[in-house]
Design an enzyme around this catalytic site. Structure first.
Site, PDB file in Angstrom:
ATOM      1  N   TYR A  57       0.826  -1.221   0.000  1.00 48.67           N
ATOM      2  CA  TYR A  57       0.000   0.000   0.000  1.00 48.67           C
ATOM      3  C   TYR A  57       0.856   1.265   0.000  1.00 48.67           C
ATOM      4  O   TYR A  57       0.460   2.279  -0.567  1.00 48.67           O
ATOM      5  CB  TYR A  57      -0.992  -0.036   1.177  1.00 48.67           C
ATOM      6  CG  TYR A  57      -2.096  -1.042   0.929  1.00 48.67           C
ATOM      7  CD1 TYR A  57      -2.032  -2.318   1.463  1.00 48.67           C
ATOM      8  CD2 TYR A  57      -3.164  -0.730   0.100  1.00 48.67           C
ATOM      9  CE1 TYR A  57      -3.001  -3.256   1.192  1.00 48.67           C
ATOM     10  CE2 TYR A  57      -4.141  -1.668  -0.186  1.00 48.67           C
ATOM     11  CZ  TYR A  57      -4.055  -2.932   0.373  1.00 48.67           C
ATOM     12  OH  TYR A  57      -5.017  -3.872   0.070  1.00 48.67           O
ATOM     13  N   ARG A  60       1.568   1.895  -3.606  1.00 47.97           N
ATOM     14  CA  ARG A  60       0.376   2.396  -4.306  1.00 47.97           C
ATOM     15  C   ARG A  60       0.093   3.844  -3.903  1.00 47.97           C
ATOM     16  O   ARG A  60      -0.310   4.664  -4.746  1.00 47.97           O
ATOM     17  CB  ARG A  60      -0.830   1.497  -4.013  1.00 47.97           C
ATOM     18  CG  ARG A  60      -0.728   0.106  -4.672  1.00 47.97           C
ATOM     19  CD  ARG A  60      -1.944  -0.735  -4.395  1.00 47.97           C
ATOM     20  NE  ARG A  60      -3.156  -0.152  -4.981  1.00 47.97           N
ATOM     21  CZ  ARG A  60      -4.388  -0.542  -4.625  1.00 47.97           C
ATOM     22  NH1 ARG A  60      -4.554  -1.479  -3.705  1.00 47.97           N
ATOM     23  NH2 ARG A  60      -5.447   0.009  -5.188  1.00 47.97           N
ATOM     24  N   GLN A  92     -15.534   1.989  -6.306  1.00 45.14           N
ATOM     25  CA  GLN A  92     -14.811   0.872  -5.695  1.00 45.14           C
ATOM     26  C   GLN A  92     -13.337   1.261  -5.525  1.00 45.14           C
ATOM     27  O   GLN A  92     -12.584   0.567  -4.880  1.00 45.14           O
ATOM     28  CB  GLN A  92     -14.906  -0.372  -6.583  1.00 45.14           C
ATOM     29  CG  GLN A  92     -16.318  -0.886  -6.784  1.00 45.14           C
ATOM     30  CD  GLN A  92     -16.365  -1.978  -7.842  1.00 45.14           C
ATOM     31  OE1 GLN A  92     -16.121  -3.149  -7.553  1.00 45.14           O
ATOM     32  NE2 GLN A  92     -16.607  -1.590  -9.079  1.00 45.14           N
ATOM     33  N   VAL A  94      -9.917   3.187  -4.404  1.00 46.14           N
ATOM     34  CA  VAL A  94      -9.398   3.775  -3.162  1.00 46.14           C
ATOM     35  C   VAL A  94      -8.578   5.029  -3.463  1.00 46.14           C
ATOM     36  O   VAL A  94      -8.070   5.662  -2.536  1.00 46.14           O
ATOM     37  CB  VAL A  94      -8.556   2.735  -2.382  1.00 46.14           C
ATOM     38  CG1 VAL A  94      -9.432   1.597  -1.902  1.00 46.14           C
ATOM     39  CG2 VAL A  94      -7.379   2.221  -3.196  1.00 46.14           C
ATOM     40  N   HIS A 110     -14.985   0.872  -0.908  1.00 43.50           N
ATOM     41  CA  HIS A 110     -13.845   0.013  -0.553  1.00 43.50           C
ATOM     42  C   HIS A 110     -12.757   0.775   0.205  1.00 43.50           C
ATOM     43  O   HIS A 110     -11.619   0.311   0.309  1.00 43.50           O
ATOM     44  CB  HIS A 110     -13.246  -0.638  -1.806  1.00 43.50           C
ATOM     45  CG  HIS A 110     -14.153  -1.642  -2.438  1.00 43.50           C
ATOM     46  ND1 HIS A 110     -13.955  -2.122  -3.717  1.00 43.50           N
ATOM     47  CD2 HIS A 110     -15.277  -2.259  -1.993  1.00 43.50           C
ATOM     48  CE1 HIS A 110     -14.924  -2.992  -4.014  1.00 43.50           C
ATOM     49  NE2 HIS A 110     -15.724  -3.083  -2.999  1.00 43.50           N
ATOM     50  N   THR A 178     -15.402  -1.264 -14.609  1.00 36.86           N
ATOM     51  CA  THR A 178     -15.318  -2.351 -13.636  1.00 36.86           C
ATOM     52  C   THR A 178     -15.595  -3.688 -14.316  1.00 36.86           C
ATOM     53  O   THR A 178     -16.428  -3.766 -15.223  1.00 36.86           O
ATOM     54  CB  THR A 178     -16.278  -2.135 -12.437  1.00 36.86           C
ATOM     55  OG1 THR A 178     -16.114  -3.203 -11.508  1.00 36.86           O
ATOM     56  CG2 THR A 178     -17.729  -2.037 -12.871  1.00 36.86           C
ATOM     57  N   LEU A 204     -13.935  -0.881 -21.193  1.00 34.64           N
ATOM     58  CA  LEU A 204     -13.024  -1.156 -22.321  1.00 34.64           C
ATOM     59  C   LEU A 204     -13.518  -2.384 -23.096  1.00 34.64           C
ATOM     60  O   LEU A 204     -13.391  -2.454 -24.312  1.00 34.64           O
ATOM     61  CB  LEU A 204     -11.611  -1.419 -21.785  1.00 34.64           C
ATOM     62  CG  LEU A 204     -10.434  -1.312 -22.748  1.00 34.64           C
ATOM     63  CD1 LEU A 204     -10.373   0.081 -23.368  1.00 34.64           C
ATOM     64  CD2 LEU A 204      -9.130  -1.644 -22.029  1.00 34.64           C
ATOM     65  N   ALA A 221     -12.142   4.878 -21.224  1.00 39.06           N
ATOM     66  CA  ALA A 221     -12.989   5.748 -20.397  1.00 39.06           C
ATOM     67  C   ALA A 221     -12.803   7.225 -20.735  1.00 39.06           C
ATOM     68  O   ALA A 221     -13.770   7.990 -20.779  1.00 39.06           O
ATOM     69  CB  ALA A 221     -12.680   5.509 -18.916  1.00 39.06           C
TER      70      ALA A 221
END
Ligand code: APR
Length: 234
Positions: A57, A60, A92, A94, A110, A178, A204, A221
């Site tokens: 994390y 990220r 969804q 973060v 999430h 998603t 996509l 997108a």
């Protein structure tokens, strides 16, 4: 504005942030092809090897801080400002790219990567730095209990009551970027259809739940979301 729809719920996933340089999970070079989600995205994995989870994390979080919203995020923020009826954006993701693009009617089901939570006192705090086992809670000063404020597999998503309430009353449900692999988010389209809402997939490629959608548009997108929003607001 020509649209007859009044109550809109939008669901987004990792695909909307892909063009901002944030990896998705299940695409060919997605995060779950490089990491075992059982090791880095479950409470059991955190118990077993918290240092590995913090490294995952932290990397990220650093990557996110360097990233920027793309035209798809900007189009949804503009749609929120122009939409006359009920509007809710459920993500969804973060990352904070929706907020940075200007979205405000937004729920992170999430969790959020730029927040950490103390498992000792429960406090949730903003975080833009790396954390590790020695990190002490700024509120209760206990070290070793800080964890990313994200929802791991096997944990309950956040805001489910508000999300279900919005789905109950929506007449337009739009799903963006998603794959439809993870519940409860993957079940929202069926709930919206039960309420006779019009359902739209922008992705996509066809998602796992593509057959549930009344309308489908495929492409990147950053191209298909602004085009769809322009049509909706025409
Ligand atoms: N534009 C539009 N869609 C895209 C783009 C793009 N540029 N790039 C990828 N996609 C699509 C892919 O085709 C895929 O269907 O985005 C989807 C991403 O799917 P996943 O990687 O499975 O991500 P997501 O659906 O958000 O995952 C759900 O799973 O791992 C957990 O908690 C994590 O929130 C996440 C949840």
């Amino acid at each position: 504005m020509a649209t007859n729809y009044r109550s809109l719920v939008i669901l987004t996933g990792a695909g909307i942030s892909a063009e901002s340089g944030l990896g998705t999970f299940r695409d060919k070079d997605g995060l779950w092809t490089k990491y075992d989600l059982r090791d880095v995205a479950t409470p059991e994995g955190f118990e077993r090897n918290p240092a590995l989870v913090h490294d995952f994390y932290n990397a990220r979080r650093r990557n996110l801080i360097e990233a920027a919203p793309n035209p798809a995020h900007a189009a949804l923020a503009a749609l929120e400002r122009a939409w006359p009826g009920d509007f809710l954006l459920v993500t969804q993701n973060v990352d904070d790219l929706h907020e940075r693009a200007g979205s405000t009617k937004l729920l992170h089901m999430h969790g959020e990567l730029l927040k950490i939570r103390c498992e000792s006192c429960g406090n949730v705090l903003p975080c833009r730095e790396d954390i590790d086992l020695s990190s002490a809670c700024p509120a209760c000063a206990t070290p070793g209990y800080m964890r990313p404020h994200v929802v791991w597999f096997g944990e309950m998503p956040f805001y489910m009551d508000r999300i279900e309430q919005a789905l109950n009353g929506c007449d337009l449900f739009v799903s963006i970027g998603t794959s439809g692999n993870v519940y409860p988010a993957a079940g929202f389209v069926a709930e919206a259809r039960r309420r006779r809402a019009h359902t739209v997939e922008l992705n996509l490629e066809p998602s796992e739940g593509f057959s549930h959608f009344a309308e489908k548009r495929y492409g990147a997108a950053s191209e298909i979301v602004p085009a769809y929003v322009q049509e909706l607001l025409r």
